[in-house]
Design an enzyme around this catalytic site. Structure first.
Site, mmCIF file in Angstrom:
data_model
loop_
_atom_site.group_PDB
_atom_site.id
_atom_site.type_symbol
_atom_site.label_atom_id
_atom_site.label_comp_id
_atom_site.label_asym_id
_atom_site.label_seq_id
_atom_site.Cartn_x
_atom_site.Cartn_y
_atom_site.Cartn_z
ATOM 1 N N ARG A 61 0.856 -1.185 0.000
ATOM 2 C CA ARG A 61 0.000 0.000 0.000
ATOM 3 C C ARG A 61 0.895 1.238 0.000
ATOM 4 O O ARG A 61 1.663 1.454 0.934
ATOM 5 C CB ARG A 61 -0.903 0.003 1.243
ATOM 6 C CG ARG A 61 -1.696 1.270 1.407
ATOM 7 C CD ARG A 61 -2.656 1.230 2.601
ATOM 8 N NE ARG A 61 -3.290 2.515 2.749
ATOM 9 C CZ ARG A 61 -3.111 3.343 3.776
ATOM 10 N NH1 ARG A 61 -2.341 3.009 4.785
ATOM 11 N NH2 ARG A 61 -3.699 4.520 3.794
ATOM 12 N N HIS A 64 -2.980 11.005 0.904
ATOM 13 C CA HIS A 64 -2.355 10.801 2.209
ATOM 14 C C HIS A 64 -1.725 12.137 2.624
ATOM 15 O O HIS A 64 -0.523 12.242 2.790
ATOM 16 C CB HIS A 64 -1.347 9.656 2.136
ATOM 17 C CG HIS A 64 -1.049 9.005 3.456
ATOM 18 N ND1 HIS A 64 -1.220 7.650 3.689
ATOM 19 C CD2 HIS A 64 -0.605 9.519 4.629
ATOM 20 C CE1 HIS A 64 -0.869 7.372 4.942
ATOM 21 N NE2 HIS A 64 -0.488 8.492 5.534
ATOM 22 N N GLU A 80 -7.190 8.682 6.844
ATOM 23 C CA GLU A 80 -7.300 9.295 8.178
ATOM 24 C C GLU A 80 -7.779 10.744 8.183
ATOM 25 O O GLU A 80 -6.992 11.671 8.386
ATOM 26 C CB GLU A 80 -5.956 9.218 8.916
ATOM 27 C CG GLU A 80 -5.477 7.821 9.185
ATOM 28 C CD GLU A 80 -4.302 7.782 10.160
ATOM 29 O OE1 GLU A 80 -3.783 8.850 10.527
ATOM 30 O OE2 GLU A 80 -3.922 6.673 10.558
ATOM 31 N N ASN A 127 -6.798 1.707 10.040
ATOM 32 C CA ASN A 127 -5.463 1.930 10.592
ATOM 33 C C ASN A 127 -5.560 1.750 12.104
ATOM 34 O O ASN A 127 -6.340 2.449 12.757
ATOM 35 C CB ASN A 127 -4.974 3.347 10.286
ATOM 36 C CG ASN A 127 -4.769 3.580 8.794
ATOM 37 O OD1 ASN A 127 -4.919 2.671 7.977
ATOM 38 N ND2 ASN A 127 -4.415 4.804 8.432
ATOM 39 N N TYR A 174 -3.693 1.655 15.737
ATOM 40 C CA TYR A 174 -2.516 1.928 16.561
ATOM 41 C C TYR A 174 -2.792 1.773 18.046
ATOM 42 O O TYR A 174 -2.040 1.155 18.771
ATOM 43 C CB TYR A 174 -1.984 3.348 16.271
ATOM 44 C CG TYR A 174 -1.322 3.439 14.925
ATOM 45 C CD1 TYR A 174 -0.004 3.034 14.754
ATOM 46 C CD2 TYR A 174 -2.017 3.897 13.802
ATOM 47 C CE1 TYR A 174 0.615 3.079 13.508
ATOM 48 C CE2 TYR A 174 -1.409 3.943 12.549
ATOM 49 C CZ TYR A 174 -0.090 3.537 12.409
ATOM 50 O OH TYR A 174 0.505 3.572 11.190
ATOM 51 N N GLU A 206 -3.033 -0.051 8.227
ATOM 52 C CA GLU A 206 -1.798 0.318 8.920
ATOM 53 C C GLU A 206 -1.810 -0.294 10.310
ATOM 54 O O GLU A 206 -2.854 -0.332 10.970
ATOM 55 C CB GLU A 206 -1.648 1.849 9.100
ATOM 56 C CG GLU A 206 -1.340 2.600 7.843
ATOM 57 C CD GLU A 206 -1.173 4.107 8.071
ATOM 58 O OE1 GLU A 206 -0.825 4.519 9.198
ATOM 59 O OE2 GLU A 206 -1.414 4.858 7.124
HETATM 60 C C1 PNW Z 1 -0.703 7.463 10.740
HETATM 61 N N1 PNW Z 1 -2.330 9.808 16.541
HETATM 62 O O1 PNW Z 1 -0.764 8.680 11.395
HETATM 63 C C2 PNW Z 1 -0.451 7.859 9.303
HETATM 64 O O2 PNW Z 1 -1.375 7.344 8.386
HETATM 65 C C3 PNW Z 1 0.953 7.629 8.850
HETATM 66 O O3 PNW Z 1 1.227 8.486 7.789
HETATM 67 C C4 PNW Z 1 1.908 7.802 10.021
HETATM 68 O O4 PNW Z 1 3.251 7.806 9.660
HETATM 69 C C5 PNW Z 1 1.606 6.689 10.995
HETATM 70 O O5 PNW Z 1 0.242 6.670 11.375
HETATM 71 C C6 PNW Z 1 2.449 6.741 12.260
HETATM 72 O O6 PNW Z 1 2.214 7.928 12.952
HETATM 73 C C7 PNW Z 1 -1.146 8.884 12.680
HETATM 74 O O7 PNW Z 1 -1.900 10.878 17.076
HETATM 75 C C8 PNW Z 1 -0.800 10.091 13.244
HETATM 76 O O8 PNW Z 1 -3.100 9.017 17.176
HETATM 77 C C9 PNW Z 1 -1.203 10.409 14.523
HETATM 78 C C10 PNW Z 1 -1.952 9.498 15.233
HETATM 79 C C11 PNW Z 1 -2.294 8.279 14.677
HETATM 80 C C12 PNW Z 1 -1.902 7.980 13.392
#
Ligand code: PNW
Length: 492
Positions: free
Chosen positions: A120, A164, A210, A338, A340, A398
């Site tokens: 991707r 993006h 996002e 995505n 996290y 992601e």
């Molecule tokens: C994503 N948060 O961004 C993006 O899609 C990517 O481009 C980035 O490099 C990756 O995660 C890692 O950061 C985020 O603050 C940015 O929760 C901020 C957050 C989450 C995802």
């Protein structure tokens, strides 16, 4: 320099000793005779994924491509923002980044060596339309044709995200960017044109990546480009224009694509995890997922702004028509998520019926201060999407983490914390898949260290270490872990 300083005499000694035993380890799957040939003690295959599960990696144009002025590329708001002093860590920019624009063949080999089935990446709007609208730039389109061809000839299926965050600066100047519906229309035109040009090669397309990151961080908090701090009313309208752009793009892609092309979105919707997996918290987490994502995912999936959001925003609510809502909720072929970090939720006797549980200061996180560790987010994201919105095909677009990686003098990175993070998250993804939530593939963020937005090159998310002075790539231990995972199609 920072890195070299990190290797103190003591830790160097430790690394040196460890390296002695492992330095020669090639990044190839360890052979397991008992699994491969059935000799010896039978090994049950724990945490096996369904056959054909699509393992891959993800990147984004501004974070890896560099070549900011090559072949007619126009400036985006991230070029402008990163060149302003004080906006990005150590005033770093994406001018060169990983130079993937020139080194893409090498990067495809990294993917291939790890065994990735899918990749991707994102296309840069200003390579294709340097001024956002108007005349397209053939050389920009040619780059994505070359990249797609290189992937395909190496047996890797390209998945492209059209936006993006690298909005054309011309659209920011002319319309205030996402503050205007004109930008939404321009996005649809770019999406349609790109699809027409690439459709023979690229069969899977994501519209936007996002919403909350490029709108809330860019137009509310000012931490991301274009660095604005809009009042709630204007902010909500920008949010609306962004989801409208997604919907218009879905229609433009469908109108221009060859048969068999699939369209989706990549969203980091707030993943409400029930603090205890039992009622009444389960219901609270479903409710929270709909309400906390009202401005983005919920309206995209349901075609309406939930009452709670409209009431809470009152006079600041966005202006929209019922036609807008229909466009925004255009049917999708798949949803990308995505993943996290979790947002813990508990049931509460209040109007909403839920409360977000504030994390204590002892809550563990990875190198990025916001990256709280919560593997169960990778279970709840697919379950909520399936249960609440009836999503029939999903990808994890992601998942990954930043670590304080240190390159040893002999070229190794022992990122045991990244392996710990991935192993635990993947175990929860396995639970989701095993329960039948239809996740088709997983894209690890990221293939290689890259420009981490406002954190510049200070935070590394790659499974390949990049020496940004030489552009040399080094597989980290996590690349070996991922390669092994893919080869066995199971979490190890
Ligand atoms: C994503 N948060 O961004 C993006 O899609 C990517 O481009 C980035 O490099 C990756 O995660 C890692 O950061 C985020 O603050 C940015 O929760 C901020 C957050 C989450 C995802």
């Amino acid at each position: 320099m920072r890195l070299l300083k990190n290797i103190s005499r003591r830790s160097f000694g430790k690394l040196g000793a460890g390296a002695l035993g492992t330095a020669a380890l090639p990044v190839t799957p360890l052979t397991t005779p008992s699994l491969a040939s059935g000799q010896g003690r039978a090994q049950p295959k724990f945490y096996a994924f369904p056959e054909g599960f699509l393992w891959g990696c993800a990147t984004a144009a501004y974070q890896v491509e560099g070549a900011a002025e090559a072949d007619g590329r126009g400036p985006s708001i991230w070029d402008t923002f990163s060149h302003k002093r004080g906006k990005v860590y150590e005033n770093q920019t994406g001018d060169v980044a990983d130079d993937s624009y020139h080194l893409y063949k090498e990067d495809v080999q990294l993917l291939k060596n790890v065994g990735c089935k899918v990749y991707r990446f994102s296309s840069s709007w200003t390579r294709v339309f340097p001024a956002g609208t108007g005349n397209p730039n053939d050389k920009g389109i040619d780059f994505y044709k070359r990249l797609a061809d290189e992937l395909l000839s190496n047996g890797i299926e390209p998945y492209c995200t059209l936006f993006h965050w690298d909005l054309p600066q011309a659209l920011q100047d002319r319309y205030g960017g996402w503050q205007s519906r004109e930008t939404a229309k321009a996005f649809a035109d770019y999406a349609g044109y790109f699809t027409k040009q690439l459709s023979g090669r690229i069969k899977n397309i994501f519209t936007t990546n996002e919403f909350s990151s490029f709108i809330d961080l860019g137009y509310r908090d000012g931490r991301f480009a274009p660095g604005l701090k809009l009042a709630p009313k204007e902010l909500n309208q920008a949010r609306h224009n962004a989801v409208l752009a997604h919907g218009l793009a879905v229609q433009a892609i469908r109108a221009n694509a060859q048969a068999g092309t699939k369209v989706g979105i990549a969203e980091n919707f707030v993943i409400a995890v029930p603090i205890i997996e039992a009622e009444p918290h389960l219901q609270a987490s479903s409710k929270a997922t709909r309400v906390l994502n009202a401005a983005y995912m919920t309206v995209v999936m349901e075609g309406k702004y939930v009452e709670e959001y409209l009431q809470e925003q009152g006079a600041n609510a966005p202006k929209f028509t019922s036609e807008d809502l229909k466009i925004i909720s255009s049917p999708l072929d798949f949803v990308g998520i995505n993943v996290y970090t979790p947002t813990y939720v508990m049931a509460e006797h209040s109007r909403n019926g839920f409360a977000v549980v504030k994390k204590p200061s002892s809550y563990p996180h990875m190198a990025s201060p916001w990256l709280d560790i919560g593997p169960e987010a990778l279970y709840w994201a697919p379950r909520h999407a399936g249960e609440i919105w009836n999503v029939k095909e999903m990808y994890i677009t992601e998942n990954g983490c930043s670590s304080a990686d240190v390159l040893t003098p002999d070229g190794h990175v022992y990122d045991s914390d990244r392996i710990m993070y991935l192993r635990n998250y993947l175990t929860k993804l396995h639970r989701a898949v095993t329960e039948g939530w239809p996740v088709r593939g997983y894209f690890l963020w990221s293939l290689l260290d890259n420009f981490e937005w406002a954190d510049g090159y200070g935070l590394r998310f790659g499974i390949h270490y990049v020496d940004f002075k030489t552009q040399k790539r080094y597989p980290k231990m996590s690349a070996q872990f991922y390669k092994e995972t893919i080869a066995r199609n199971a979490v190890l």
